[in-house]
Design a protein around this motif. Structure first.
Motif, short mmCIF file in Angstrom:
data_model
loop_
_atom_site.label_atom_id
_atom_site.label_comp_id
_atom_site.label_asym_id
_atom_site.label_seq_id
_atom_site.Cartn_x
_atom_site.Cartn_y
_atom_site.Cartn_z
N PHE A 158 -1.76 13.84 3.48
CA PHE A 158 -2.49 14.19 2.27
C PHE A 158 -2.72 15.70 2.19
CE2 PHE A 158 -6.30 15.19 -0.03
CZ PHE A 158 -6.25 14.40 -1.15
N VAL A 159 -3.23 16.28 3.27
CA VAL A 159 -3.54 17.71 3.27
C VAL A 159 -2.27 18.53 3.08
CG1 VAL A 159 -4.43 19.63 4.67
CG2 VAL A 159 -5.65 17.43 4.62
N ARG A 165 2.20 21.70 -2.27
CA ARG A 165 2.79 21.73 -3.62
C ARG A 165 2.42 23.03 -4.32
NH1 ARG A 165 2.40 16.23 -7.17
NH2 ARG A 165 2.68 17.84 -8.77
N LYS A 166 3.41 23.68 -4.88
CA LYS A 166 3.18 24.97 -5.56
C LYS A 166 3.56 24.92 -7.04
CE LYS A 166 1.93 26.75 -1.63
NZ LYS A 166 0.48 26.95 -1.36
N ALA A 168 3.04 23.88 -11.15
CA ALA A 168 1.94 24.21 -12.06
C ALA A 168 0.81 23.20 -11.99
CB ALA A 168 2.48 24.31 -13.49
N ALA A 169 1.15 21.90 -11.89
CA ALA A 169 0.10 20.87 -11.84
C ALA A 169 -0.75 21.03 -10.58
CB ALA A 169 0.73 19.49 -11.89
N ALA A 170 -0.10 21.27 -9.44
CA ALA A 170 -0.85 21.43 -8.19
C ALA A 170 -1.71 22.68 -8.22
CB ALA A 170 0.12 21.47 -7.01
N ASN A 171 -1.15 23.76 -8.74
CA ASN A 171 -1.93 25.00 -8.84
C ASN A 171 -3.15 24.79 -9.73
OD1 ASN A 171 -0.09 26.32 -7.23
ND2 ASN A 171 1.07 27.18 -8.94
N SER A 172 -2.97 24.07 -10.83
CA SER A 172 -4.08 23.79 -11.74
C SER A 172 -5.13 22.92 -11.06
CB SER A 172 -3.54 23.10 -13.00
OG SER A 172 -4.61 22.71 -13.84
N PHE A 173 -4.67 21.92 -10.33
CA PHE A 173 -5.61 21.03 -9.63
C PHE A 173 -6.46 21.81 -8.64
CE2 PHE A 173 -6.88 18.32 -6.13
CZ PHE A 173 -7.41 17.22 -6.78
N ALA A 321 1.47 10.55 -1.05
CA ALA A 321 1.45 9.87 -2.35
C ALA A 321 0.05 9.90 -2.96
CB ALA A 321 1.95 8.44 -2.21
N ALA A 322 -0.97 9.77 -2.11
CA ALA A 322 -2.35 9.83 -2.61
C ALA A 322 -2.66 11.22 -3.17
CB ALA A 322 -3.32 9.49 -1.48
N ALA A 323 -2.18 12.26 -2.49
CA ALA A 323 -2.38 13.62 -3.00
C ALA A 323 -1.65 13.82 -4.32
CB ALA A 323 -1.91 14.64 -1.96
N ASP A 324 -0.42 13.33 -4.40
CA ASP A 324 0.33 13.44 -5.66
C ASP A 324 -0.41 12.74 -6.80
OD1 ASP A 324 2.43 14.91 -4.60
OD2 ASP A 324 3.65 13.14 -4.14
N ALA A 325 -0.95 11.56 -6.51
CA ALA A 325 -1.66 10.81 -7.55
C ALA A 325 -2.88 11.58 -8.04
CB ALA A 325 -2.08 9.44 -7.01
#
Length: 333
Positions: A158-159, A165-166, A168-173, A321-325
């Motif tokens: 998860f971590v 992830r770099k 746009a969605a991950a950066n925004s999160f 997968a939990a982090a992606d969700a």
């Protein structure tokens, strides 16, 4: 042969899900085969033995080397001893410093700060990490129960994904969410070789609410302090059991972010080779971190249970997968 009694850990309350765990070393002056019987008295065999020549690199003892009696209260092991030392344990050993140090390395240069949020009953430091933005909050923890290292592997997956992830969605999160990590909330139990309990003889994941133990008091206070007036959107607590299963509150539970659970299940079902089972229920007086999250924070708490014998790669895939969700659901809200 040798018979080893796997004695119950001292418990302040009647045990829940007794999980006889063991670890020992055998020294030999020459290579030989040795029969070792583990006697669990009133309890059943749970953990498949792992062996190691150095206490750091582990392999599972082949199944044909383990024989159980009919009641599964005794396990007979056939061990090939080397000249020197052989380590045997119910799960690969991972002392309390390991996951703290792993988390520290994983977060290096990622804008997180390390905090000592309290002391355990025996005086060990309770270490957490905080980073990310400042609008909403996500909380992750693992190793409330000492031997549950496959849950720890999922936490690491998860971590790694949350930070790695770099896009746009991950950066925004990460810009929006304060990320709270508690990698070792029960250091006394872990370093004391306990089955489920802390040094006070309590199952910490039945103490959220009453807070009779310094570990749960300190962690819950620290989570509240770090959250402040922010909305907590999710709490995930990584464990291990006899199968991979997700314990979650009902889909109509009173939380503004309860819809995340359907997105999480969908992500698991679409991306994992062996998606976990799900169990939807809530007990406000059960004493779990999951239940406390819904009662106190109005957040959908999720207990992520990994099979005891799942491979590290598969466990990390569940965490990833939990982090992606989380990233994908909450950047679309």
């Amino acid at each position: 042969g040798v018979v080893i009694s796997v004695d119950h850990e001292p418990a302040a309350v009647e045990g829940i899900n007794p999980s006889p765990w063991f670890a020992f070393r055998i020294s030999s002056d020459k290579p030989r085969e040795l029969a070792v019987t583990l006697d669990y008295t009133d309890y059943n065999h749970r953990y498949s033995p792992f062996i190691s020549a150095d206490g750091a690199r582990w392999t599972m003892l082949p199944a044909d080397r383990v024989t159980l009696n009919e009641k599964k209260t005794r396990a007979s092991l056939r061990l090939d001893l080397p000249k020197g030392t052989l380590w045997v344990a119910g799960q690969p050993l991972s002392p309390s410093r390991d996951n703290v140090e792993w988390t520290r390395r994983a977060l290096m240069g990622q804008g997180f700060r390390e905090e000592r949020y309290g002391k355990s009953l025996e005086g060990r430091p309770l270490i957490g990490f905080v980073g990310g933005g400042g609008i909403d909050v996500v909380v992750m923890l693992t190793r409330q129960h000492p031997p549950e290292v496959t849950g720890q592997e999922a936490y690491r997956g998860f971590v790694e994904r949350l930070i790695g992830r770099k896009d746009a969605a991950a950066n925004s999160f990460r810009a929006r969410n304060r990320i709270i990590l508690a990698p070792m909330p029960n250091p006394d139990g872990v370093d004391g070789g306990h089955w489920r309990l802390n040094a006070g003889g309590m199952d910490l994941n039945r103490d959220w609410g009453q807070f009779t133990q310094p570990e749960t008091r300190a962690l819950s206070d620290w989570i509240r302090e770090q959250a402040g007036e922010r909305r907590v959107v999710s709490l995930m607590d990584f464990h291990s059991t006899d199968r991979t299963v997700i314990y979650a509150p009902p889909l109509d539970a009173p939380s503004a972010t309860i819809g995340f659970l359907s997105a999480l299940k969908d992500k698991f079902d679409r991306t994992l080779a062996s998606p976990p089972e799900w169990s939807f229920a809530h007990n406000g007086n059960g004493g779990t971190a999951k239940g406390w999250a819904l009662e106190a924070l109005k957040a959908p708490g999720v207990t992520v249970e990994l099979w005891d014998q799942i491979s590290p790669a598969e466990a990390r895939a569940v965490g990833a997968a939990a982090a992606d969700a989380l990233i994908e659901y909450f950047t679309m809200q």
